[in-house]
Structures are given as structure tokens and as C-alpha cells.
Write a protein that holds these residues in place. Sequence first.
Motif, mmCIF file in Angstrom:
data_model
loop_
_atom_site.group_PDB
_atom_site.id
_atom_site.type_symbol
_atom_site.label_atom_id
_atom_site.label_comp_id
_atom_site.label_asym_id
_atom_site.label_seq_id
_atom_site.Cartn_x
_atom_site.Cartn_y
_atom_site.Cartn_z
ATOM 1 N N ILE A 88 -11.379 -30.936 62.656
ATOM 2 C CA ILE A 88 -10.780 -31.319 61.368
ATOM 3 C C ILE A 88 -9.701 -32.381 61.609
ATOM 4 N N ARG A 89 -8.905 -32.128 62.656
ATOM 5 C CA ARG A 89 -7.829 -33.072 62.994
ATOM 6 C C ARG A 89 -8.412 -34.438 63.362
ATOM 7 N N GLU A 90 -9.494 -34.430 64.154
ATOM 8 C CA GLU A 90 -10.121 -35.696 64.560
ATOM 9 C C GLU A 90 -10.728 -36.413 63.358
ATOM 10 N N HIS A 91 -11.280 -35.637 62.438
ATOM 11 C CA HIS A 91 -11.851 -36.271 61.247
ATOM 12 C C HIS A 91 -10.758 -36.953 60.436
ATOM 13 N N ARG A 92 -9.619 -36.284 60.346
ATOM 14 C CA ARG A 92 -8.519 -36.925 59.618
ATOM 15 C C ARG A 92 -8.091 -38.222 60.308
ATOM 16 N N GLU A 93 -7.986 -38.153 61.638
ATOM 17 C CA GLU A 93 -7.614 -39.363 62.381
ATOM 18 C C GLU A 93 -8.612 -40.491 62.127
ATOM 19 N N TYR A 94 -9.885 -40.116 62.130
ATOM 20 C CA TYR A 94 -10.941 -41.099 61.857
ATOM 21 C C TYR A 94 -10.754 -41.704 60.467
ATOM 22 N N LEU A 95 -10.472 -40.845 59.491
ATOM 23 C CA LEU A 95 -10.299 -41.342 58.119
ATOM 24 C C LEU A 95 -9.115 -42.293 58.028
ATOM 25 N N VAL A 96 -8.053 -41.944 58.730
ATOM 26 C CA VAL A 96 -6.851 -42.783 58.682
ATOM 27 C C VAL A 96 -7.132 -44.135 59.344
ATOM 28 N N LYS A 97 -7.687 -44.083 60.561
ATOM 29 C CA LYS A 97 -7.930 -45.307 61.329
ATOM 30 C C LYS A 97 -8.907 -46.236 60.641
ATOM 31 N N SER A 98 -9.945 -45.652 60.064
ATOM 32 C CA SER A 98 -10.986 -46.471 59.453
ATOM 33 C C SER A 98 -10.591 -46.964 58.064
ATOM 34 N N GLY A 99 -9.492 -46.466 57.559
ATOM 35 C CA GLY A 99 -9.076 -46.859 56.214
ATOM 36 C C GLY A 99 -9.765 -46.064 55.119
ATOM 37 N N LEU A 100 -10.630 -45.143 55.537
ATOM 38 C CA LEU A 100 -11.384 -44.375 54.539
ATOM 39 C C LEU A 100 -10.512 -43.408 53.757
ATOM 40 N N LEU A 101 -9.437 -42.950 54.380
ATOM 41 C CA LEU A 101 -8.573 -41.995 53.691
ATOM 42 C C LEU A 101 -8.022 -42.622 52.416
ATOM 43 N N ALA A 102 -7.500 -43.831 52.572
ATOM 44 C CA ALA A 102 -6.945 -44.525 51.411
ATOM 45 C C ALA A 102 -8.049 -44.870 50.413
ATOM 46 N N LEU A 103 -9.202 -45.254 50.949
ATOM 47 C CA LEU A 103 -10.316 -45.634 50.080
ATOM 48 C C LEU A 103 -10.796 -44.445 49.249
ATOM 49 N N ARG A 104 -11.004 -43.314 49.920
ATOM 50 C CA ARG A 104 -11.458 -42.118 49.210
ATOM 51 C C ARG A 104 -10.440 -41.679 48.170
ATOM 52 N N ASP A 105 -9.172 -41.786 48.537
ATOM 53 C CA ASP A 105 -8.110 -41.413 47.621
ATOM 54 C C ASP A 105 -8.188 -42.266 46.359
ATOM 55 N N ARG A 106 -8.383 -43.572 46.563
ATOM 56 C CA ARG A 106 -8.476 -44.474 45.407
ATOM 57 C C ARG A 106 -9.703 -44.183 44.572
ATOM 58 N N GLU A 107 -10.807 -43.913 45.256
ATOM 59 C CA GLU A 107 -12.039 -43.598 44.523
ATOM 60 C C GLU A 107 -11.845 -42.369 43.642
ATOM 61 N N ARG A 108 -11.191 -41.382 44.221
ATOM 62 C CA ARG A 108 -10.993 -40.137 43.485
ATOM 63 C C ARG A 108 -10.068 -40.356 42.287
ATOM 64 N N LEU A 109 -8.980 -41.081 42.525
ATOM 65 C CA LEU A 109 -8.045 -41.324 41.432
ATOM 66 C C LEU A 109 -8.694 -42.195 40.362
ATOM 67 N N ASN A 110 -9.506 -43.156 40.807
ATOM 68 C CA ASN A 110 -10.231 -43.999 39.861
ATOM 69 C C ASN A 110 -11.163 -43.141 39.004
ATOM 70 N N HIS A 111 -11.841 -42.218 39.654
ATOM 71 C CA HIS A 111 -12.738 -41.322 38.939
ATOM 72 C C HIS A 111 -11.967 -40.492 37.909
ATOM 73 N N ASP A 112 -10.853 -39.886 38.342
ATOM 74 C CA ASP A 112 -10.036 -39.083 37.419
ATOM 75 C C ASP A 112 -9.594 -39.931 36.226
ATOM 76 N N PHE A 113 -9.174 -41.135 36.545
ATOM 77 C CA PHE A 113 -8.700 -42.057 35.513
ATOM 78 C C PHE A 113 -9.813 -42.352 34.503
ATOM 79 N N GLU A 114 -11.001 -42.667 35.015
ATOM 80 C CA GLU A 114 -12.136 -42.988 34.142
ATOM 81 C C GLU A 114 -12.487 -41.821 33.226
ATOM 82 N N VAL A 115 -12.520 -40.633 33.820
ATOM 83 C CA VAL A 115 -12.871 -39.443 33.037
ATOM 84 C C VAL A 115 -11.872 -39.241 31.907
ATOM 85 N N LEU A 116 -10.584 -39.362 32.244
ATOM 86 C CA LEU A 116 -9.554 -39.141 31.229
ATOM 87 C C LEU A 116 -9.579 -40.245 30.183
#
Lengths: 133, 334
Positions: free
Chosen positions: B265-293
Motif C-alpha cells: 500500500i505504501r509503495e502504491h502511494r509512492e508510485y501515485l505521488v511520483k507519477s503525478g497520478l495522486l494529484a490527477l486522480r484527486d482532480r478527477e474525483r473532485l471534477n466528478h463531484d462538481f459535475e454531479v452537484l
Amino acid sequence: MPEQRIRVLIAKPGLDGHDRGAKVIARALRDAGMEVIYTGLRQTPEMIAEAALQEDVNVIGLSILSGAHMALVPRVIDLVRGNGQSNVGIFVGGIIPEEDVPELLAKGVKAVYGPGTPTSRVVEDIRADFAAA
Amino acid sequence: MTAAESVLAGDRLALSRLLTQVENGTESGKATLDSLFKHTGHAHLVGVTGAPGTGKSCLVSQIALEVRKADPALQRSVAIVAVDPSSPFNGGAILGDRVRMRDLAGDPGVFIRSMASRGALGGLANATAGVVQVLDAAGFDLILVETVGAGQSEVDIARLAHTTIVVETPGMGDDIQAIKAGILEIADILVINKADRPGVENTERALRVNLELGYPNGGFHTFIEAGHASQDAASPSLDADVWVPPVLKTVAIESKGIAELVQTIREHREYLVKSGLLALRDRERLNHDFEVLLQERLKQDWLKTTDPSKRDEILSLVFDRKLSPGQAVERLIK
Ligand SMILES: Nc1nc2c(ncn2[C@@H]2O[C@H](COP(=O)(O)OP(=O)(O)O)[C@@H](O)[C@H]2O)c(=O)[nH]1
Ligand SMILES: [Mg+2]
């Protein structure tokens, strides 16, 4: 849309080892539309109070067959009230001698149910307690 | 103190009551959630999904125990949200996941909350995202979300979580077709729990064949080799630019394989951080929440200004096949 449901913690404090009665009542409350948090056997009063707090329950149902109710029940009540959950109704079921009932009620238990109590009565009592809280 | 201030100050009763408000969708719950939003974004969110009985609750409990004892110096706190199904007939629910989590009792760094699905079909309750936001704002470092596991699809958890763990058991996914469609696509980590049972090798093989189909050129060979070495298949392809879900074996009731799982789990988080996916997924999720609302809000506003009889009139033209639904919407909006 807002939706509120009665949340009930069903717990078995003490060391006696079977929970059939607790499961029967859990199912009856579920069938009455309540959300029942079931915690399993051998719960300490501390574990029960902690679960009641985290789950923000409206009601706690204690099932006790071991004879240790005079020690366990007041302890649960003290811990729950100490956590600030003053409106949580506490109900006791199981094998409780007649002569202990008045003292339990005086300590703040809402009702004590012996073996063979119809589950419909428990459902009604809990609904009434919830409506009054 | 406001409810938000109490929650931020670590008041557990205030937290618990706020979770109820959010779950019930009350106005005060929504307002408090809004004011807490700026404090979210700190926690790592881990989803645990898989069929009922695969051992999700046991695993969640073990992960929490391991995280609590792994780095005593860090004192990482853990919140657990366990979702069980509501009865479609009476709306009631029996929430029994705590039975498997009794080892966590008495630890002030752990907070467990059971939730009923309340009619939602995707494996979570509609309010689960809000509940997780509150726990995030309250400062929990790790939030574990256990899904119903019998959802029509489990995509909800993949959208919500940073790391999604899919739990299988020996004897369930022995042939390739038996593996639930779509379940591998959402997995960041695959766990074969109950590895004390016969048939582990078959299940492992089936999962790997499926993975190979899904990751035809995704650094799979390094993964295969690592995977055959031992359970520390845990670190597959950090250097590759694609994360191939590792397959881990656990015996939750004997705490076996848990340290490796937590490490992964820790390595996956590191991967997400390094690859920039963490921020990307976060934005996707917030974008989705925003669209729904946004959709919901625009619809509500629009309904307020529209004569319902006009709507019914146009709809009846659709019923008579004089207008298509698309044409009807156009005419209504104009
Ligand atoms: N043999 C074996 N049984 C397990 C293991 N993990 C969990 N179980 C059992 O599987 C059952 C279901 O576990 P639970 O965590 O409630 O599953 P869930 O429905 O997915 O949350 C329980 O009886 C557990 O004791 C394991 O690693 N090996
Ligand atoms: Mg479970």
C-alpha cells in the motif's frame, strides 16, 4: 434527500458463550427498519461504550445471561454517559432475576426483557424511546 | 465551538454526530462538511472490495493493527468505514463488520464506523464519500473503506480510493471466466486471502492470466519474475511507468502476509505521488463531484422556473412517438 434511521447497538457483555437471543433481536430490529450494529460475544463495558460512541447509536441493547448484570450494566451506563451520550436509551434482555429489575431501572435502564418477550414489544419500546429522545 | 471546530479539535462525539448528519444528508451536516473541506486531502484512502465472506473485515482490521504498530513514532491514525447492505424490503440493516475488528478496541488512534448502503447499488452508500471527507478533515492518516462487495459494480470505490484492494479467495476465481468482470480493472493490489486453503495456486494462476490480458506490455515480465520469487511480489514495477497490480497472499486470521500488504500500500502511494497520478486522480474525483452537484443544482433551479404542465404536455408527445426524448428536451429548454 435526508433520511434518518434508528441506529441500535446490540452487544453481549460478559463471558457467557452464546448469542442466539442477541441475534434474534438483531434480526427483528433490522426487519423493523432499524440499522443494527452487531458486535459479537464477550464485549467489555469499555468496548461497548467505545462502539456506541463511534457509531453514534440511539439505543444500546445489552444481552446478558451470565448473571453479572448488576456489575456490567451500571458500568456501561456510566461509561456511555461519561462520553456525553446522555440520550442513548439502554435496554437489557436475558436472564435477569425479578428482584434486580427495580435497581436496574433506577440506574437508568429503560426496560428489562426476560426470555420469551415478543420482539414486537422491544421494537415498539425502542421506537417510543427514539421519538422521545 | 462550532461542530467543525470540535471535530478539528479531536472531539470524538462531535465527529461521530457529524458523521450521522452527513449520512442523513441534513442541512447542518452539509454546511459543516463545506466548512471542513479545506482541511481534506491529507489522508490516504484505501478501498477494500471483494465478495462477501472473502475476509475483507478481517483484512481491514489486520491492516489497521499493522499500521498502528509499524511506526509507533509516527503514530499514524486509522479510520475504518465498513459498508453493509440495507434490506431492500424494510430499509433495515445488520452491520456486523465490527465483530471481526475487536482487536482494535481500546486504541484511541482508531475510529470505526459502520454504514448501511441505504439503497445505493455500487457497493458504497451515497454518503460514504462525505463520511470519508469528514474523517480526512478530522486528521486520520489512513482511511480504510470496506465495500458491500456484492455491488452491481464496484467502480464507486475505485473513484473514491487512492488504492483499491480486490480480495479473492482460493476456489472462487479458479477459472478465468469466474473472475467478476471489471474487478481486475479497478484493482491496484490483488489479495488472495485464506491462503491457508487449498487451491491457492490455481487462483493465483487465473488472476495472473487475467492480468496479463489487461497489461499486455506493462512491465509484466519483471512482475512475473518477482511474483514467482515469493510473497514480496509486493514491489513489482516501481521503476516502470505503469503499475501492474501485484498479487499477494494473506491469511488474515493468522496475520500472515499483512506486513507485505501494508508495505505494498505504501509503495502504491509512492508510485501515485511520483507519477503525478495522486494529484490527477484527486482532480478527477473532485471534477466528478462538481459535475454531479452542478447537474443536480441546475436541474433543481430549472424545475423551479418551469410549469409542470408544460413538461407533461411535451412528455405525452414522446409517449405518442411524435417527439424523441432528445427533441422533447430541446423544446422544453427553449
Ligand atoms: N481460513 C481462513 N478463514 C478466514 C481468513 N480470513 C477470514 N476468514 C474467515 O472468513 C469469514 C468471513 O470473514 P469476514 O472478514 O467477515 O469477510 P467479509 O464478509 O469479506 O468482510 C470469517 O469466518 C473469518 O474468520 C483466512 O485467512 N483464512
Ligand atoms: Mg465484512
